[in-house]
Design an enzyme around this catalytic site. Structure first.
Site, PDB file in Angstrom:
ATOM      1  N   ARG A 276       0.828  -1.204   0.000  1.00 41.63           N
ATOM      2  CA  ARG A 276       0.000   0.000   0.000  1.00 41.63           C
ATOM      3  C   ARG A 276       0.863   1.255   0.000  1.00 41.63           C
ATOM      4  NH1 ARG A 276      -3.466  -1.227   3.751  1.00 41.63           N
ATOM      5  NH2 ARG A 276      -5.163  -1.770   2.341  1.00 41.63           N
ATOM      6  N   ALA A 277       2.010   1.215   0.668  1.00 37.95           N
ATOM      7  CA  ALA A 277       2.877   2.399   0.711  1.00 37.95           C
ATOM      8  C   ALA A 277       3.360   2.764  -0.688  1.00 37.95           C
ATOM      9  CB  ALA A 277       4.073   2.137   1.631  1.00 37.95           C
TER      10      ALA A 277
END
Length: 670
Positions: A276-277
């Site tokens: 997700r980062a």
């Protein structure tokens, strides 16, 4: 965004302003979490954003804000195909109160009409109101776990589902999630923390001139709100136009392979979990380029995106401070920039890889000592703690934390939802049924049918369906888990001060603090040594604050055990008035010795019996060591009406603890 308050008066407000604007340009960035001390205009900045968002077109009369250009085919107010009349309205900012109910958040379904008439009578909740707008949660770290779960589901799927006994309603729920929090009041649940795309730390400026300007502008607003707003209207309009232009430019922004490699390398270098980062950084860098009016993502965009998207994703436990090593970030970006730097000086410190001549105040090994020997920390080196002045011994570091056994309060409570002790809750395993008190939230279908069945003939039933009345409805009673107040009472006297023992004790308490964080408990810390006891930390949700107080805890002096118990009893009395539903668990960490004053042992026994009389659950962590043991901690546990465990038995994987558990179960079975 208008600037009714000077952003330079709050450290980090420029980053906050940028993070909010980037989400206005690209809501796919994923929202903003604002961390900071109280009184730093966190809420003011968030509320200012709603006035800057462009207006949205909605289907006229639709309670779910459907876009007339692409209406939701599953909209409960639909179908809207072909779309009819539409209207334009400002984007909403919907505030979710910390104490909101589940029905207020997701909406309420009329179960009575659903069962009797087969009609889906649905009253939309806050998620429907926030669709295509902002959902703002002040003090988001205090939000109840079941509401956090619903937010996570809606944020992940872009839709909200309301289900009651097989009757289901779904509607779109895509919103910009913005949360503010004061870290002193406790940390945020990791799953929700990761859902925020960006995070910003803010703190009040210490510059007098900037603080004076804040006060002036606040007073000017209070004197003439309309005139104050008109003064900044021009700047607001300019920012709003820039947001619209950046939104139009966003699809044209190119994220090249080089920038993507920098993003991936940065996330890998800082060891963030999951992917997700990477995605958030890519979206943020693209929004930054659009905000700057460019169609190409540059290295500076990637760097700024990392500073906003990664700090909160690097925390491994609540005691880790969020942040990012900017030197390491620059090194990673430079390494993957694709530039040839072979002509640069490979070693700015000269030959030897930085191992040049020592500085005048360094020893031969560069360790800061004049004699070249390593300088031991306080309490280290000779096994004897150093004196910190005033007869007390300097604090020692805690040992590495470990996974502890589950300590719980016996019986069934009704406190705040958590993960420690059994309790009657709105969520969990169904254990029975009762008449609803107020609005029905969890229908017990079998009990409802059983209540209605005897009256069908009298009610003139003629068709296949049941004739249901409100008196027939039954609320399901459920059993789940609650969070407790875990009050640590720590003996910091001279008998506990041997270096190795206190290191182990602090490690054990730190382990219990981690367990309390995971189980959603409040924690407090009482210490006793010398001639008195102190409340080192009043009950709070901030376990990292408790860890900080524990780390700096000095030791030495006599053992006023009775004073420590009486102080803890007083803390519980006050907390019971504030939060009567939350049950307490006292964890007394001591070797059981009591010294100082007349009859210290007898006085400690009388103080301990106060807890037993109040029915307070307690555990004594026996810290006695050595070949000769007096067993005083076990006797004290008996006076408290609790149990005693050794440091070894406290470990979840302890063989001694396992044997003791088996023996205890055998005795209970007999």
């Amino acid at each position: 965004m208008s600037t009714p308050f000077p952003f330079t008066a709050v450290v980090g407000q420029d980053d906050l302003r940028l993070a909010l604007l980037l989400n206005a340009v690209s809501p796919a960035v994923g929202g903003v979490l604002v961390r900071g001390e109280k009184g730093t205009a966190k809420s003011t900045a968030v509320r200012a954003l709603s006035a800057l968002l462009p207006a949205v077109d909605v289907v006229a009369g639709c309670r779910f804000s459907c876009d007339p250009a692409a209406p939701d085919p599953a909209c409960p107010d639909g179908p809207h195909n072909p779309p009819g009349a539409f209207e334009s309205r400002p984007a909403r900012m919907v505030e979710l109160p910390v104490g909101a109910s589940e029905d207020r958040l997701v909406g309420a379904l009329d179960i009575e009409r659903a069962l009797a008439e087969g009609v889906k009578a649905f009253e939309p909740g806050l998620l429907a109101d926030a669709h295509r707008g902002i959902l703002y949660v002040d003090e988001v770290n205090l939000l109840h776990d079941h509401l956090v779960d619903l937010l996570l589901d809606a944020a992940a799927m872009g839709a909200s589902y309301v289900e009651r006994e097989g009757v289901s309603v779904r509607h779109a729920a895509r919103f910009l999630l913005v949360g503010t929090m004061n870290p002193e009041e406790g940390e945020l649940r990791p799953q929700l923390l990761d859902r925020f795309g960006l995070t910003v730390e803010v703190a009040a400026s210490r510059e007098p001139d900037q603080r004076v300007e804040v006060v002036r502008r606040r007073l000017a607003y209070d004197d003439d709100p309309a005139g104050f707003a008109a003064r900044w209207a021009g700047e607001e309009a300019a920012v709003r136009q820039r947001i619209v232009a950046a939104r139009e430019l966003l699809p044209k922004v190119r994220l090249g392979d080089g920038a993507l490699r920098q993003i991936a390398a940065t996330c890998a270098a800082f060891e963030v979990d999951g992917m997700r980062a990477d995605i958030v950084m890519a979206r943020t860098a693209t929004a930054l380029a659009a905000w700057a009016g460019r169609t190409e993502v540059l290295a500076e965009d990637v760097r700024q995106a990392a500073l906003l998207a990664l700090p909160h994703r690097r925390r491994r436990n609540p005691f880790d401070a969020p942040g990012l090593d900017e030197d390491r970030l620059d090194q990673t970006l430079e390494e993957f920039s694709g530039e040839d730097r072979s002509d640069d000086d490979p070693d700015p410190d000269g030959p030897g890889g930085g191992g040049g001549q020592p500085q005048p105040d360094e020893g031969p090994q560069g360790d800061g000592g004049s004699d070249g020997a390593a300088r031991p920390e306080a309490g280290e080196g000779d096994g004897v703690p150093r004196q910190a002045g005033g007869g007390e011994q300097a604090p020692v570091r805690a040992a590495e934390p470990f996974r502890t056994k589950v300590l719980s309060v016996p019986g069934i409570g009704e406190g705040a939802a958590g993960r420690r002790s059994r309790a009657r809750t709105e969520h969990g395993r169904t254990t029975g049924a009762r008449r609803p008190r107020g609005a029905l939230t969890k229908l017990h279908l079998a009990a409802t049918v059983q209540a209605a069945a005897p009256h069908q003939r009298a009610r003139g039933r003629s068709g296949p369906g049941l004739v249901i009345r409100r008196d027939d409805l039954r609320q399901a009673t459920r059993e789940g888990r609650e969070g407790n107040l875990v009050l640590f009472v720590v003996d910091a006297s001279g008998s506990m001060a041997a270096r190795q023992r206190m290191t182990a004790v602090k490690g054990a308490v730190l382990s219990l603090l981690l367990d309390a964080y995971q189980r959603r408990d409040k924690v407090g810390l009482v210490t006793f040594r010398g001639s008195a006891a102190d409340v080192a930390l009043p009950p709070t949700s901030s376990v990292d604050a408790a860890a900080a107080r524990l780390e700096s805890l000095p030791t030495g002096g006599r053992t006023p055990l009775a004073a420590g118990l009486l102080k803890a009893h007083d803390v519980l009395r006050v907390e019971r008035l504030r939060d009567p539903a939350r049950r307490a668990l006292v964890v007394l960490v001591t070797d059981g010795r009591a010294t100082g004053g007349p009859e210290p042992v007898a006085l400690a026994g009388r103080a301990a019996r106060l807890f037993a009389a109040d029915g307070v659950a307690s555990v004594v962590v026996d810290c006695e060591s050595g070949p000769v043991r007096l067993g005083l901690a076990g006797q004290l546990a008996g006076e408290l009406g609790g149990t005693a465990v050794t440091l070894d038995e406290l470990r979840a994987d302890s063989i001694a603890g396992l044997v003791k558990d088996v023996q205890g179960r055998s005795r209970r079975a007999a």
